[in-house]
Design a protein around this motif. Structure first.
Motif, PDB file in Angstrom:
ATOM      1  N   LYS A 204       0.984  -1.243   0.176  1.00  0.00           N
ATOM      2  CA  LYS A 204       0.034  -0.166  -0.017  1.00  0.00           C
ATOM      3  C   LYS A 204       0.802   1.278  -0.066  1.00  0.00           C
ATOM      4  O   LYS A 204       0.552   2.147  -0.708  1.00  0.00           O
ATOM      5  N   GLU A 205       1.892   1.310   0.819  1.00  0.00           N
ATOM      6  CA  GLU A 205       2.677   2.575   1.037  1.00  0.00           C
ATOM      7  C   GLU A 205       3.924   2.334   0.173  1.00  0.00           C
ATOM      8  O   GLU A 205       4.858   2.973   0.568  1.00  0.00           O
ATOM      9  N   SER A 206       3.936   1.462  -1.006  1.00  0.00           N
ATOM     10  CA  SER A 206       5.123   1.201  -1.715  1.00  0.00           C
ATOM     11  C   SER A 206       5.740   2.604  -2.087  1.00  0.00           C
ATOM     12  O   SER A 206       5.330   3.366  -2.535  1.00  0.00           O
ATOM     13  N   ILE A 207       7.170   2.799  -1.823  1.00  0.00           N
ATOM     14  CA  ILE A 207       8.018   3.792  -2.288  1.00  0.00           C
ATOM     15  C   ILE A 207       8.043   3.791  -3.894  1.00  0.00           C
ATOM     16  O   ILE A 207       8.250   4.775  -4.482  1.00  0.00           O
ATOM     17  N   ASN A 208       8.017   2.664  -4.545  1.00  0.00           N
ATOM     18  CA  ASN A 208       7.968   2.669  -5.863  1.00  0.00           C
ATOM     19  C   ASN A 208       6.754   3.049  -6.519  1.00  0.00           C
ATOM     20  O   ASN A 208       6.583   3.602  -7.586  1.00  0.00           O
ATOM     21  N   LYS A 209       5.337   3.056  -5.747  1.00  0.00           N
ATOM     22  CA  LYS A 209       4.107   3.519  -6.367  1.00  0.00           C
ATOM     23  C   LYS A 209       4.404   5.080  -6.083  1.00  0.00           C
ATOM     24  O   LYS A 209       3.919   5.751  -6.982  1.00  0.00           O
ATOM     25  N   LYS A 210       4.948   5.457  -5.142  1.00  0.00           N
ATOM     26  CA  LYS A 210       5.344   6.868  -5.007  1.00  0.00           C
ATOM     27  C   LYS A 210       6.124   7.585  -6.099  1.00  0.00           C
ATOM     28  O   LYS A 210       5.897   8.542  -6.626  1.00  0.00           O
ATOM     29  N   LEU A 211       7.266   6.854  -6.322  1.00  0.00           N
ATOM     30  CA  LEU A 211       8.028   7.119  -7.544  1.00  0.00           C
ATOM     31  C   LEU A 211       7.304   7.167  -8.779  1.00  0.00           C
ATOM     32  O   LEU A 211       7.373   8.091  -9.617  1.00  0.00           O
ATOM     33  N   ALA A 212       6.605   6.229  -8.918  1.00  0.00           N
ATOM     34  CA  ALA A 212       5.731   6.269 -10.300  1.00  0.00           C
ATOM     35  C   ALA A 212       4.747   7.468 -10.382  1.00  0.00           C
ATOM     36  O   ALA A 212       4.558   7.945 -11.450  1.00  0.00           O
ATOM     37  N   LEU A 213       4.187   7.835  -9.299  1.00  0.00           N
ATOM     38  CA  LEU A 213       3.344   8.982  -9.396  1.00  0.00           C
ATOM     39  C   LEU A 213       3.993  10.222  -9.466  1.00  0.00           C
ATOM     40  O   LEU A 213       3.631  10.993 -10.225  1.00  0.00           O
ATOM     41  N   ALA A 214       5.129  10.384  -8.751  1.00  0.00           N
ATOM     42  CA  ALA A 214       5.720  11.485  -8.860  1.00  0.00           C
ATOM     43  C   ALA A 214       6.448  11.669 -10.666  1.00  0.00           C
ATOM     44  O   ALA A 214       6.094  12.915 -11.222  1.00  0.00           O
ATOM     45  N   VAL A 215       6.847  10.827 -11.012  1.00  0.00           N
ATOM     46  CA  VAL A 215       7.483  10.585 -12.289  1.00  0.00           C
ATOM     47  C   VAL A 215       6.333  10.998 -13.425  1.00  0.00           C
ATOM     48  O   VAL A 215       6.438  11.768 -14.255  1.00  0.00           O
TER      49      VAL A 215
END
Length: 185
Positions: free
Chosen positions: A15-26
């Motif tokens: 749920k709190e995946s840092i790679n999900k955050k990276l995907a969102l940022a990019v």
């Protein structure tokens, strides 16, 4: 081609995946000429050749989303110096049954983040090896391996570090240029 459609595939279920955050940022850094859509892998069944004759609905939906895209963006964590099993499973589902590879011929980029000093360099290399076997043209440079630190990217995709922001924007600009050239768009 009016907009280039990019399917974003994140190799993490957390749920709190840092790679999900990276995907969102990019995803928020691309120009209007690009439309990015996250393709979810959490509902995919484990690939089993027994269902090649009657492919499960979640697998067919995944394949359709990949096929609708002009290009791919893989965002992968690194588990035990390789790609996560859920990402490999998604690739297996999307490339089967034999003769119906949904990834074939598409250009792709691979990025990822990890708390480790090497980021996701080894996982990215393994993923590129898999993609070659699927007739996916993976962008060779620039490579993006981000060492994640708590608070680097928030839940809205905002990056707290200017250097990281610029680094990721260079990747997005490079990928955008490469896609336009590769797709002849």
């Amino acid at each position: 081609m009016s907009q280039i459609r990019i399917a974003v595939i994140v190799g993490s279920l957390r749920k709190e995946s840092i790679n999900k955050k990276l995907a969102l940022a990019v995803s928020g850094m691309f120009a209007d000429r690009f439309a990015l859509q996250r393709v979810e892998i959490s509902g995919l069944p484990l690939y089993n050749q027994d269902f090649d004759g009657d492919f499960p609905a979640p697998g067919l939906h995944f394949k359709q989303q990949v096929e609708a895209a002009d290009a791919l963006l893989f965002v992968t964590p690194e588990y035990n110096r390789s790609i996560p099993g859920v990402l490999k499973n998604a690739i297996d589902v999307g490339s089967r049954p034999s003769g119906s590879n949904s990834f074939g011929g598409k250009p792709a980029a691979v990025i990822g983040t990890s708390p480790g000093a090497r980021g996701t360099a080894l996982a990215q290399q393994h993923l590129r090896n898999v993609l070659v076997g699927l007739d996916v043209l993976a962008m060779p440079q620039p490579e993006v391996t981000v060492q994640y630190q708590e608070g680097l990217i928030d839940g809205e995709g905002r990056i707290d570090n200017e250097r990281t922001q610029k680094f990721l924007q260079r990747f997005v600009d490079g990928y955008s240029t490469w896609l336009i050239r590769t797709l002849g768009a």
